[in-house]
Design an enzyme around this catalytic site. Structure first.
Site, PDB file in Angstrom:
ATOM      1  N   CYS A   1       0.823  -1.203   0.000  1.00  0.00           N
ATOM      2  CA  CYS A   1       0.000   0.000   0.000  1.00  0.00           C
ATOM      3  C   CYS A   1       0.859   1.255   0.000  1.00  0.00           C
ATOM      4  O   CYS A   1       1.811   1.369   0.772  1.00  0.00           O
ATOM      5  CB  CYS A   1      -0.883  -0.030   1.243  1.00  0.00           C
ATOM      6  SG  CYS A   1      -1.884   1.438   1.397  1.00  0.00           S
TER       7      CYS A   1
ATOM      8  N   CYS B   1      -0.718   5.907   7.285  1.00  0.00           N
ATOM      9  CA  CYS B   1      -2.026   5.421   7.722  1.00  0.00           C
ATOM     10  C   CYS B   1      -1.797   4.420   8.864  1.00  0.00           C
ATOM     11  O   CYS B   1      -0.840   3.659   8.849  1.00  0.00           O
ATOM     12  CB  CYS B   1      -2.683   4.735   6.530  1.00  0.00           C
ATOM     13  SG  CYS B   1      -4.073   3.709   6.934  1.00  0.00           S
TER      14      CYS B   1
ATOM     15  N   CYS C   1      -3.012  -1.802   8.801  1.00  0.00           N
ATOM     16  CA  CYS C   1      -2.137  -2.756   8.106  1.00  0.00           C
ATOM     17  C   CYS C   1      -0.662  -2.560   8.438  1.00  0.00           C
ATOM     18  O   CYS C   1       0.206  -2.547   7.547  1.00  0.00           O
ATOM     19  CB  CYS C   1      -2.337  -2.661   6.595  1.00  0.00           C
ATOM     20  SG  CYS C   1      -4.046  -2.745   6.086  1.00  0.00           S
TER      21      CYS C   1
ATOM     22  N   CYS D   1      -7.318   1.819  -0.980  1.00  0.00           N
ATOM     23  CA  CYS D   1      -7.182   1.067   0.266  1.00  0.00           C
ATOM     24  C   CYS D   1      -7.294  -0.407  -0.093  1.00  0.00           C
ATOM     25  O   CYS D   1      -8.180  -0.803  -0.854  1.00  0.00           O
ATOM     26  CB  CYS D   1      -8.295   1.461   1.232  1.00  0.00           C
ATOM     27  SG  CYS D   1      -8.257   0.484   2.740  1.00  0.00           S
TER      28      CYS D   1
ATOM     29  N   GLU E   1     -27.071 -10.220  25.368  1.00  0.00           N
ATOM     30  CA  GLU E   1     -26.306  -9.166  24.694  1.00  0.00           C
ATOM     31  C   GLU E   1     -26.681  -7.822  25.309  1.00  0.00           C
ATOM     32  O   GLU E   1     -27.835  -7.567  25.618  1.00  0.00           O
ATOM     33  CB  GLU E   1     -26.610  -9.203  23.181  1.00  0.00           C
ATOM     34  CG  GLU E   1     -26.273  -7.962  22.397  1.00  0.00           C
ATOM     35  CD  GLU E   1     -24.808  -7.567  22.416  1.00  0.00           C
ATOM     36  OE1 GLU E   1     -23.936  -8.445  22.329  1.00  0.00           O
ATOM     37  OE2 GLU E   1     -24.542  -6.353  22.539  1.00  0.00           O
TER      38      GLU E   1
ATOM     39  N   ASP F   1     -18.285 -14.923  24.005  1.00  0.00           N
ATOM     40  CA  ASP F   1     -17.515 -14.133  23.029  1.00  0.00           C
ATOM     41  C   ASP F   1     -17.449 -12.677  23.497  1.00  0.00           C
ATOM     42  O   ASP F   1     -18.039 -11.785  22.881  1.00  0.00           O
ATOM     43  CB  ASP F   1     -18.216 -14.252  21.659  1.00  0.00           C
ATOM     44  CG  ASP F   1     -17.458 -13.547  20.547  1.00  0.00           C
ATOM     45  OD1 ASP F   1     -16.319 -13.099  20.774  1.00  0.00           O
ATOM     46  OD2 ASP F   1     -18.016 -13.447  19.439  1.00  0.00           O
TER      47      ASP F   1
ATOM     48  N   CYS G   1     -10.918 -11.977  21.226  1.00  0.00           N
ATOM     49  CA  CYS G   1     -10.071 -11.181  20.333  1.00  0.00           C
ATOM     50  C   CYS G   1      -8.903 -10.592  21.120  1.00  0.00           C
ATOM     51  O   CYS G   1      -8.211  -9.709  20.628  1.00  0.00           O
ATOM     52  CB  CYS G   1     -10.880 -10.085  19.652  1.00  0.00           C
ATOM     53  SG  CYS G   1     -11.750  -9.053  20.817  1.00  0.00           S
TER      54      CYS G   1
END
Ligand SMILES: C[S@@+](CC[C@H](N)C(=O)[O-])C[C@H]1O[C@@H](n2cnc3c(N)ncnc32)[C@H](O)[C@@H]1O
Length: 461
Positions: A73, A79, A82, A170, A343, A392, A419
């Site tokens: 990129c 930026c 990534c 992008c 939730e 989760d 995560c």
């Protein structure tokens, strides 16, 4: 004593730390270096002293690591996204695998019976189904002498709250999204529409949201406006929807608040239904502009398939904790007589309930509220003891009260989706009182970033 920056020559990078920086040792010092990778030999400019380590950047690469590759990129380095593009993909995967294993061992003090190899992403570019760009009248400029004000549409530059780097291409979302974004910017410039001024907190164009689907090829465009200027808005929407008939739905949101968050605001639909629909195997999901949906759909499908295979046989009751719009619970619902979802966000529960309707499912029920308040012993008595709990939580992991509640419930199986390996490892250590860690399985949902997802399978002792 004031810290004086200094240079270290011929420093060999030994490892990568969890945020993707390189680690090296020099004399008795530990040094964290931005954009450096194992086996690089560099001259490092040490610019900051922290309590236990020094922070540095690469001044010169003397001998590049064989793990280096060229970033694709053109915006790489400015930026904030990534960030690991200069690391070849196999090495990125090894780094993520090690990060998960280290966290489970170091923080959780656990040795899983089986450690599965990380599931790499089929797509390493163009894999995101959701992206949000910002308009700003203060573009990032490479040339210090360029005028300070210039209109940009792109991403915020890390550590510069008011600066946006203008993005031409992008690599995170498909080519059509690039074309639409560039066309909107050009239209705005040609028609004198104001880009948001973050310092004065005013301006017409504020954010631009894209949501795509992998399997149904739908596209949502959302324009977030700082002001209500109906005529200008309609002309812009008309221009874009005429030029790009591929857009399935187009919405606008007026956000005149001081902050960028628009999760609590209503949207107006200009084309389509205001929703898009995705299929994961035979289950259909409605995605609204604000619904949380796993961002890498192909990987989400593999993750959910693994969860299903870990449940393996039909059971009576499954709990889907931190359920979002119900995607995991719905995906595995064929294996249960009853699924109970909890939730926090009411609109996600409305989405989950809608998803039940469109899938004609009648054996699932969702409850809105804070997990520690909803998941009480009375609730469990009323809903029935689960055979399987799927949990989760967000990056912070589970509240300790919730972890303790899981220990009281004593479900046969717990599947923990995370995560954040550190908070997951912390929670797993508490669960180890009654559970055996049968397996862990990392997933790469976000190539070229340091983020990693991990699945853990626990069985009651
Ligand atoms: C990582 S997302 C998982 C969503 C869903 N399982 C999926 O795969 O699409 C975490 C979810 O937990 C919800 N959440 C965060 N804190 C919560 C809490 N204290 N109680 C209940 N839900 C919460 C968030 O709103 C979010 O939808």
């Amino acid at each position: 004593m004031k810290f004086e920056p200094f240079l270290i020559e011929n420093l060999r990078i030994e490892d990568l730390i969890s945020d993707g920086r390189g680690l090296a040792r020099h004399e008795d010092r530990v040094i964290m270096i931005k954009n450096a990778i194992p086996e690089d030999v560099i001259h490092a400019w040490v610019y900051k002293k922290q309590k236990k380590y020094f922070e540095a950047e690469v001044k010169e690469i003397i001998s590049p690591s064989s793990k280096r590759t060229t970033a694709q990129c053109e915006h790489f380095g400015i930026c904030g996204g990534c960030k690991l593009q200069y690391l070849n993909y196999d090495t990125q995967l090894q780094f993520k695998q090690k990060q998960v294993e280290d966290a489970i061992l170091r923080i959780g003090k656990l040795q899983p019976k089986t450690v599965l190899p990380i599931q790499g992403s089929e797509k390493t570019f163009f894999y995101r189904n959701k992206l949000e760009f910002s308009f700003s009248s203060f573009a990032w400029k490479n040339d210090k002498n360029a005028p300070d004000e210039w209109n940009a549409l792109g991403f915020h530059v890390p550590n510069f709250w008011d600066k946006v780097v203008n993005i031409e291409k992008c690599y995170l979302q498909n080519e059509l999204v690039n074309k639409i974004r560039n066309a909107i910017r050009l239209y705005a410039l040609e028609n004198g529409l104001t880009f948001y001024n973050p310092r004065e907190q005013k301006g017409f164009l504020r954010n631009l949201l894209f949501r795509t689907t992998e399997f149904t090829h739908q596209l949502m465009v959302g324009l977030i406006l700082g002001d209500s200027l109906p005529e200008k808005q309609l002309k812009l929407v008309q221009f874009i929807t005429d030029r790009f008939p591929e857009i399935t739905t187009f919405i606008t949101i007026i956000n005149s608040k001081k902050n960028d968050s628009y999760a609590d605001l209503a949207w107006e639909v200009h084309k389509g239904e205001g929703y898009i629909y995705e299929f994961l195997e035979d289950k259909k999901f409605r995605i609204s502009p604000l619904t949380f949906f796993q961002t890498n759909s192909l990987q989400a499908l593999k993750l959910y398939q693994t969860i299903k295979s870990w449940i393996s046989k039909p059971v009576e009751i499954i709990y889907d904790l931190y359920a979002g719009c119900g995607s995991i619970g719905i995906f595995v619902s064929d294996l249960a007589k009853k699924v109970v979802g909890i939730e926090y966000v009411p609109s996600a529960v409305i989405d989950a309930e809608h998803n039940l309707k469109i899938n004609q499912l009648h054996h699932l029920e969702y409850f809105a509220g804070d997990m520690s308040k909803i998941l009480t012993s009375e609730f469990i008595q009323k809903q029935g003891k689960p055979d399987v709990i799927i949990t989760d939580p967000p990056r912070a992991g589970m509240d300790e009260k919730v972890v303790k509640r899981l220990l009281e419930i004593e479900a046969e199986t717990i599947i923990y989706v995370s995560c954040n390996p550190s908070t997951q490892a912390r929670d797993l250590q508490i669960l180890a009182e009654k559970y055996v860690l049968e397996a862990i399985h990392p997933f790469d949902m976000f190539p070229h970033t340091h983020h990693v997802e991990n699945l853990a399978l626990l069985k009651l002792k």
